[in-house]
Design a protein around this motif. Structure first.
Motif, PDB file in Angstrom:
ATOM      1  N   GLN A  24     -53.619 -25.634  14.615  1.00  9.41           N
ATOM      2  CA  GLN A  24     -53.467 -25.890  13.182  1.00  9.41           C
ATOM      3  C   GLN A  24     -54.634 -25.300  12.381  1.00  9.41           C
ATOM      4  OE1 GLN A  24     -51.122 -27.397  11.118  1.00  9.41           O
ATOM      5  NE2 GLN A  24     -49.772 -27.165  12.871  1.00  9.41           N
ATOM      6  N   ASP A  28     -54.657 -22.440   9.353  1.00  6.93           N
ATOM      7  CA  ASP A  28     -55.350 -22.609   8.061  1.00  6.93           C
ATOM      8  C   ASP A  28     -56.354 -21.490   7.841  1.00  6.93           C
ATOM      9  OD1 ASP A  28     -54.085 -25.004   7.477  1.00  6.93           O
ATOM     10  OD2 ASP A  28     -55.703 -26.257   8.257  1.00  6.93           O
ATOM     11  N   SER A  51     -53.884 -36.476  15.442  1.00  7.85           N
ATOM     12  CA  SER A  51     -55.298 -36.591  15.781  1.00  7.85           C
ATOM     13  C   SER A  51     -55.442 -37.147  17.196  1.00  7.85           C
ATOM     14  CB  SER A  51     -55.989 -37.518  14.778  1.00  7.85           C
ATOM     15  OG  SER A  51     -57.299 -37.831  15.226  1.00  7.85           O
ATOM     16  N   SER A  65     -54.379 -45.079  12.522  1.00  6.91           N
ATOM     17  CA  SER A  65     -53.495 -43.939  12.322  1.00  6.91           C
ATOM     18  C   SER A  65     -53.912 -42.713  13.127  1.00  6.91           C
ATOM     19  CB  SER A  65     -53.470 -43.559  10.849  1.00  6.91           C
ATOM     20  OG  SER A  65     -52.652 -42.424  10.692  1.00  6.91           O
ATOM     21  N   GLU A  67     -52.015 -39.911  12.319  1.00  8.84           N
ATOM     22  CA  GLU A  67     -51.354 -38.867  11.546  1.00  8.84           C
ATOM     23  C   GLU A  67     -52.371 -37.939  10.916  1.00  8.84           C
ATOM     24  OE1 GLU A  67     -48.883 -40.800   8.732  1.00  8.84           O
ATOM     25  OE2 GLU A  67     -47.767 -41.879  10.285  1.00  8.84           O
ATOM     26  N   LEU A  68     -51.999 -36.682  10.800  1.00  5.87           N
ATOM     27  CA  LEU A  68     -52.838 -35.710  10.101  1.00  5.87           C
ATOM     28  C   LEU A  68     -52.135 -35.285   8.823  1.00  5.87           C
ATOM     29  CD1 LEU A  68     -54.040 -33.386  13.007  1.00  5.87           C
ATOM     30  CD2 LEU A  68     -55.307 -35.200  11.838  1.00  5.87           C
ATOM     31  N   ALA A  69     -52.922 -34.744   7.905  1.00  3.63           N
ATOM     32  CA  ALA A  69     -52.338 -34.237   6.677  1.00  3.63           C
ATOM     33  C   ALA A  69     -51.318 -33.145   7.011  1.00  3.63           C
ATOM     34  CB  ALA A  69     -53.448 -33.669   5.787  1.00  3.63           C
ATOM     35  N   ALA A  70     -50.265 -33.087   6.232  1.00  6.14           N
ATOM     36  CA  ALA A  70     -49.222 -32.089   6.475  1.00  6.14           C
ATOM     37  C   ALA A  70     -49.797 -30.690   6.325  1.00  6.14           C
ATOM     38  CB  ALA A  70     -48.074 -32.295   5.488  1.00  6.14           C
ATOM     39  N   PRO A  71     -49.357 -29.745   7.165  1.00  9.08           N
ATOM     40  CA  PRO A  71     -49.883 -28.388   7.066  1.00  9.08           C
ATOM     41  C   PRO A  71     -49.531 -27.728   5.742  1.00  9.08           C
ATOM     42  CG  PRO A  71     -48.269 -28.572   8.871  1.00  9.08           C
ATOM     43  CD  PRO A  71     -48.386 -29.910   8.240  1.00  9.08           C
ATOM     44  N   ALA A  72     -50.446 -26.858   5.276  1.00  2.00           N
ATOM     45  CA  ALA A  72     -50.207 -26.140   4.025  1.00  2.00           C
ATOM     46  C   ALA A  72     -50.202 -24.630   4.248  1.00  2.00           C
ATOM     47  CB  ALA A  72     -51.276 -26.519   2.998  1.00  2.00           C
ATOM     48  N   TRP A 280     -63.094 -32.507  19.642  1.00  2.00           N
ATOM     49  CA  TRP A 280     -62.373 -32.285  18.383  1.00  2.00           C
ATOM     50  C   TRP A 280     -63.072 -31.257  17.493  1.00  2.00           C
ATOM     51  CZ3 TRP A 280     -58.106 -33.787  15.574  1.00  2.00           C
ATOM     52  CH2 TRP A 280     -58.185 -33.756  14.190  1.00  2.00           C
ATOM     53  N   ILE A 284     -62.140 -27.243  16.371  1.00  2.00           N
ATOM     54  CA  ILE A 284     -61.993 -26.785  14.990  1.00  2.00           C
ATOM     55  C   ILE A 284     -62.899 -25.581  14.727  1.00  2.00           C
ATOM     56  CG2 ILE A 284     -62.457 -27.434  12.598  1.00  2.00           C
ATOM     57  CD1 ILE A 284     -61.460 -30.273  13.353  1.00  2.00           C
TER      58      ILE A 284
ATOM     59  N   ARG B   9     -59.064 -46.111   5.680  1.00  2.00           N
ATOM     60  CA  ARG B   9     -58.983 -45.265   6.875  1.00  2.00           C
ATOM     61  C   ARG B   9     -60.300 -44.570   7.196  1.00  2.00           C
ATOM     62  NH1 ARG B   9     -53.552 -41.590   7.262  1.00  2.00           N
ATOM     63  NH2 ARG B   9     -52.099 -43.277   7.644  1.00  2.00           N
ATOM     64  N   VAL B  53     -59.783 -31.706   4.304  1.00  2.00           N
ATOM     65  CA  VAL B  53     -58.638 -32.529   4.695  1.00  2.00           C
ATOM     66  C   VAL B  53     -58.301 -32.293   6.168  1.00  2.00           C
ATOM     67  CG1 VAL B  53     -56.143 -32.784   4.376  1.00  2.00           C
ATOM     68  CG2 VAL B  53     -57.654 -32.702   2.376  1.00  2.00           C
ATOM     69  N   ARG B  54     -58.346 -31.024   6.572  1.00  2.00           N
ATOM     70  CA  ARG B  54     -57.956 -30.670   7.943  1.00  2.00           C
ATOM     71  C   ARG B  54     -58.913 -31.269   8.979  1.00  2.00           C
ATOM     72  NH1 ARG B  54     -54.121 -30.490  10.035  1.00  2.00           N
ATOM     73  NH2 ARG B  54     -53.154 -28.884   8.747  1.00  2.00           N
ATOM     74  N   PRO B  57     -60.622 -36.536  11.225  1.00  2.00           N
ATOM     75  CA  PRO B  57     -59.874 -36.953  12.413  1.00  2.00           C
ATOM     76  C   PRO B  57     -59.023 -38.194  12.206  1.00  2.00           C
ATOM     77  CG  PRO B  57     -62.182 -37.563  12.642  1.00  2.00           C
ATOM     78  CD  PRO B  57     -62.061 -36.831  11.339  1.00  2.00           C
ATOM     79  N   VAL B  58     -59.147 -38.842  11.048  1.00  2.00           N
ATOM     80  CA  VAL B  58     -58.343 -40.037  10.793  1.00  2.00           C
ATOM     81  C   VAL B  58     -57.451 -39.885   9.554  1.00  2.00           C
ATOM     82  CG1 VAL B  58     -59.869 -41.624  12.013  1.00  2.00           C
ATOM     83  CG2 VAL B  58     -60.329 -41.118   9.614  1.00  2.00           C
ATOM     84  N   ALA B  59     -57.327 -38.648   9.096  1.00  2.00           N
ATOM     85  CA  ALA B  59     -56.437 -38.336   7.971  1.00  2.00           C
ATOM     86  C   ALA B  59     -56.672 -39.249   6.773  1.00  2.00           C
ATOM     87  CB  ALA B  59     -54.973 -38.382   8.405  1.00  2.00           C
ATOM     88  N   LEU B  61     -58.138 -38.223   4.059  1.00  2.00           N
ATOM     89  CA  LEU B  61     -58.068 -37.390   2.855  1.00  2.00           C
ATOM     90  C   LEU B  61     -56.700 -36.729   2.743  1.00  2.00           C
ATOM     91  CD1 LEU B  61     -61.505 -35.550   3.032  1.00  2.00           C
ATOM     92  CD2 LEU B  61     -60.822 -37.233   1.307  1.00  2.00           C
ATOM     93  N   LYS B  62     -56.278 -36.583   1.492  1.00  2.00           N
ATOM     94  CA  LYS B  62     -55.060 -35.824   1.246  1.00  2.00           C
ATOM     95  C   LYS B  62     -55.283 -34.897   0.059  1.00  2.00           C
ATOM     96  CE  LYS B  62     -51.415 -38.456   3.389  1.00  2.00           C
ATOM     97  NZ  LYS B  62     -52.359 -39.131   4.306  1.00  2.00           N
TER      98      LYS B  62
END
Lengths: 384, 64
Positions: A24, A28, A51, A65, A67-72, A280, A284, B9, B53-54, B57-59, B61-62
């Motif tokens: 991912q 980016d 994650s 959680s 979940e990661l932010a949706a890809p852009a 991690w 990156i 979070r 944001v990327r 590791p705990v998402a 941020l948006k």
């Protein structure tokens, strides 16, 4: 082998194999570096990237959680499909659905998988974590084989869930990874939480019983193996990009012309060695550099950042910048001692610094400065 | 585009500050502060926000 992209080659199609954080981040970074061509990311799990560090921490206990932010980046996603072969000359990645993807540039980020132990559960994927959490809810007796950070995080989650927990390992908890000082700190916390430590090498597991090398046995209702990982390079066999079975990248992630690697799958040069850094933040950083190197080659800065590592277990939150393990006693930069909040510092014989925060919230840039200087960084930064 | 923080979070790693120090920082208590919330689409600031944001590791941020 030269890893420069031959002059005159235009990179119009880039394939990223692997949909973890390295894959991912590569997507980016390619877009960030101005790549507007066709971008495809292949992931063997049928779910969006998540994650991985979260899986063995809050997710196992309170449902934190993953979940990661949706890809852009707008890449075409091929999920639930695995790469099974690479043809470097024909510039083709073969997939297990019988199709193939043509590329000018390729990012290899296929990660690693757990080293198996009989039928023991392992923890690597989201499915693994959800299955483990469901089993822990029944409060079985738990044996964890392996006392690295992952095994000890699982042991912590199991203890927190109310399970009776035994850890089987041939070393003290996290001693090879952290060194004796921090190992002892975490061992004390684990023991205080009721975890039983059994010294030995597991040679097998079947029918609820772990066999150790001295012939003794450990029995538990749930056995989890956390005994290391194996990089996913089988699909590259015969392609010519492997060196003695390993995927070895240069300091910019390059393995062959137009082909780079990043993350858990890749061996990279670091501090005079060539090794994997399955963390991690390293995934990156490697992905940022490797993706840029596909486009810019030698103009890309080299990978040199000190790794960042964190773990949460038995009430201890550790954050570390620098190369662990560390020998000897630390300098205490702040705090009464490691039982409470503390900022600790070590210096390796080659001059490289390591800063470790225990139950002490500190931004990474400040922790980096502490690692480099060995001094408590002032809260006012030069940048502000 | 707007950066949003899901504060419960946030674990205070500060990797976002490292990625976008011009947009956010952790304060003395380790709490994340967004110094800039609105970033123009397609701008270098938006790219930095996206990187921040990327890396979380705990998402927490948006960017939307």
């Amino acid at each position: 082998m030269s890893t420069a992209v031959p002059p005159g080659i235009v990179i119009e199609r880039i394939v990223v194999v692997g949909n973890g954080i390295a894959g991912q981040t590569a997507c980016d970074s390619l877009r960030g570096a101005g790549f507007t061509g066709q971008l495809t990311v292949v992931g063997d799990e049928p779910v969006p990237a998540y994650s991985r560090p979260a899986l063995s921490k809050a997710l196992l206990t309170d449902g934190g959680s993953h979940e990661l932010a949706a890809p852009a980046h707008g890449a075409t996603e091929r999920l639930g499909v695995a790469a099974v072969g690479l043809d470097v000359d024909a510039r083709l990645v073969h997939l297990d659905d019988g199709t193939a993807l043509t590329f000018d540039g390729l990012v290899i980020a296929t990660g690693a998988r757990p080293r198996p132990l009989g039928e023991a559960l392992v923890l690597r994927t989201l499915d693994d974590a959800l299955a483990l959490r469901e089993r822990l809810a029944d409060r079985p007796s738990v044996a964890v084989v392996g006392a690295g950070p992952l095994g000890m995080e699982v042991a912590s989650a199991a203890a927190q869930a109310g399970c009776e927990v035994t850890v089987v390992a041939d070393t003290a908890p996290m001693r090879p990874q952290f060194g004796p000082y921090l190992s002892e700190l975490f061992t004390t916390a684990a023991t205080a939480a009721g975890v039983k430590l059994v010294h030995g090498t597991a040679t097998g597991f079947a029918a609820g019983t772990i066999t150790l090398d001295d012939g003794s046995r450990v029995t538990a209702e749930l056995v989890v193996a956390a005994i290391g990982d194996i990089p996913n390079v089988e699909w590259l066999h015969g392609s010519g990009v492997l060196t003695d079975g390993r995927l070895v990248a240069d300091s910019r992630g390059r393995v062959a012309p137009g082909i780079v690697a990043a993350g858990d799958v890749a061996h990279v040069p670091i501090r005079g060695m060539v090794r994997r850094i399955p963390l991690w933040n390293s995934a990156i950083e490697q992905a940022r550099i490797a993706a840029t190197a596909v486009l810019l080659g030698d103009a890309t800065p080299e990978f040199d950042a000190d790794p960042y590592f964190w773990t949460e277990q038995f009430g201890l939150h550790l954050k570390a910048i620098g190369h662990l393990p560390v020998d000897g006693e630390p300098t205490v930069l702040t705090g009464e001692g490691p039982r409470d909040a503390a900022l600790l510092h070590w210096r390796h014989p080659d001059g490289a610094g390591v800063a470790v925060a225990i139950n002490h919230r500190i931004p990474i840039p400040r922790l980096r400065r502490a690692a480099a200087t060995g001094e408590l960084p002032s809260t006012a930064t030069a940048a502000r | 585009m707007k950066i949003t923080l899901d504060r419960p979070r946030c674990e205070g790693h500060g990797l976002c500050e490292e990625a976008a120090p011009e947009l956010m920082h952790l304060d003395d208590d380790g709490e994340l502060v967004l110094d800039i919330v609105e970033v123009p689409e397609g701008s270098p600031q938006a790219a930095a926000a996206s990187a921040a944001v990327r890396v979380c590791p705990v998402a927490a941020l948006k960017l939307a």
